[in-house]
Write an enzyme that holds these catalytic residues in place. Structure first.
Site, PDB file in Angstrom:
ATOM      1  CB  SER A 268      -0.922   0.008   1.217  1.00  0.00           C
ATOM      2  OG  SER A 268      -1.709   1.190   1.247  1.00  0.00           O
ATOM      3  CG  ASP A 273       3.387  10.332   6.883  1.00  0.00           C
ATOM      4  OD1 ASP A 273       4.022  10.523   7.940  1.00  0.00           O
ATOM      5  OD2 ASP A 273       2.366  10.963   6.574  1.00  0.00           O
ATOM      6  N   PRO A 274       5.135   7.604   8.898  1.00  0.00           N
ATOM      7  CG  PRO A 274       6.989   7.301  10.270  1.00  0.00           C
ATOM      8  CD  PRO A 274       6.519   8.057   9.071  1.00  0.00           C
ATOM      9  CE  LYS A 290      -1.088  -3.362   4.172  1.00  0.00           C
ATOM     10  NZ  LYS A 290      -1.225  -4.667   3.496  1.00  0.00           N
TER      11      LYS A 290
END
Length: 411
Positions: A268, A273-274, A290
């Site tokens: 995805s 970006d955490p 992921k």
């Protein structure tokens, strides 16, 4: 005033009922088997792999599936013929055959007349690939299985791995597919049988969030009485850490043991970006896990292709794809791709050598795609590779805990 209040309350309760029904059965539109018209789009990738290909252009075929049903958005029911007073026997088409639309004749049947049990054939194309699809019961997995099943050339066998017996019955109600049940987190040994002598593994497994029904009810009543309400809450039956990290790691390990030649991992966008909002769903940090599985695949030594699709839709598709890396496509006003177009990218990645060793983002443009002319080799050759030098999920979570504790102390 009392009547108006009663009407508002009734409308709100009706809305709550609809939302609850939707929450209980979120895939309510996934009951029409897709019929797929296959064209000569596969000639280029198959030819590049040395497979014989069909004659060009007009040699199209379609697998006959369920007839379109009325009452479904976007589907025009077939009108009934006029009553002539004559009666004819109703002939039900055999869903296991393919038909040449231009010549009006049967071609390339996957089933022999002696196969009375409708079991999938062991071999389709003797020189083709053995392909394993995990997560095959999902909406994207079903489309991919249908298209691979319908290919007369380049595919020797398609093996569909699903999570449960319920998923198996939903996917294989017609007995078309070679299905295997495997919980990739709890029972990775169940992957040994479908992975035996496999050439390509397509990983489509993912943790699935479920909406907490009570949170929707609270939200509906908050809307009714014009009060501020929090967003709906979610939960996971199996967490992203269990499915998207450990489960995918188990699949990669088994692929390496079995000698799989190519692993295609469908992940995805947003993994760089955490703070992406998807990580907040059910406190699952799904994109971080992921991302960890992607790192593991890259370091495994296997040939790989990692695909980060944008937001998935159920639109018809057939639009040209747009490539990107490191989530730069998220800055665009439109950043989605239909499942049909994503499946096309996966199919081409199976057969195009240029797709190996690439990790890229992809969305759909608004330009219709001409499959007879589209150059998939050039598409994959132009794909970049995402940057994986950012900290891994454990580091990010540890930093988050430190920052949270500091904030608590400061407060």
């Amino acid at each position: 005033m009392g009547l108006r209040c009663f009407a508002q309350t009734a409308a709100a309760l009706f809305g709550v009922l609809i939302v609850v029904l939707w929450a209980v059965h979120p895939n309510q539109y996934d009951y029409l088997r897709t019929t797929r018209v296959m064209t000569s789009r596969y000639a280029s990738p198959l030819h590049s792999r040395g497979f014989p290909t069909s004659s060009v252009g007009f040699n199209r075929y379609v697998r006959v599936g369920a007839l379109p049903m009325s009452g479904i958005p976007g589907i025009t029911p077939i009108p009934s013929p006029p009553d002539t007073g004559l009666s004819f026997p109703i002939v039900k088409p055999d869903p296991h055959d393919t038909y040449d639309l231009m010549m009006g004749r049967r071609r390339g049947s996957r089933y022999s007349g002696d196969n009375k049990n409708n079991k999938p054939p062991d071999v389709n194309d003797e020189d083709g690939l053995n392909i394993v699809i995990t997560g095959a019961a999902g909406r994207t997995g079903k489309l991919l299985a249908q298209d691979l099943w319908g290919m007369d050339e380049g595919v020797r066998q398609v093996r569909c791995v699903v999570h449960s017996a319920k998923s198996q019955s939903e996917l294989n109600s017609d007995g078309l597919y070679d299905t295997h049940i495997a919980d990739v987190y709890k029972n990775p040994k169940a992957l040994e049988d479908p992975m035996d002598e496999a050439d390509v593994l397509v990983i489509l497994t993912s943790a699935m969030p479920k909406i907490k029904t009570r949170s929707l009810i609270r939200l509906a009543f908050a809307k009714l009485f014009r009060r501020k309400a929090a967003r709906p809450k979610f939960r996971f039956k199996q967490t992203p850490e269990q499915v998207d990290w450990i489960g995918q790691k188990n699949q990669i390990d088994e692929a390496k043991r079995a000698g799989v030649k190519h692993v295609i991992l469908v992940s995805s966008m947003g993994g760089s970006d955490p703070s992406n909002m998807l990580n907040k769903i059910g406190d699952g940090n799904i994109l971080l896990w992921k991302r960890k599985a992607e790192r593991y695949l890259i370091s495994s030594g296997l040939n790989y292709t990692i695909i980060h699709p944008g937001g998935l839709t159920d639109k018809p598709g057939d639009f040209e794809p747009i490539l990107g890396v490191d989530d730069t496509l998220l800055k665009r006003p439109t950043r989605s791709i239909s499942r049909r177009d994503l499946v096309e990218v996966i199919l081409q990645a199976i057969f195009e050598p240029a797709a190996i060793g690439k990790a890229f983002d992809v969305i759909a443009s608004e330009t219709p795609r001409d499959d007879s002319e589209y150059d998939w080799d050039a598409f994959f050759a132009s794909a970049g590779h995402c940057d994986y030098s950012t900290p891994d999920v454990e580091s990010i979570l540890a930093i988050g805990k430190v920052l949270a504790s500091r904030a608590a102390v400061a407060a």
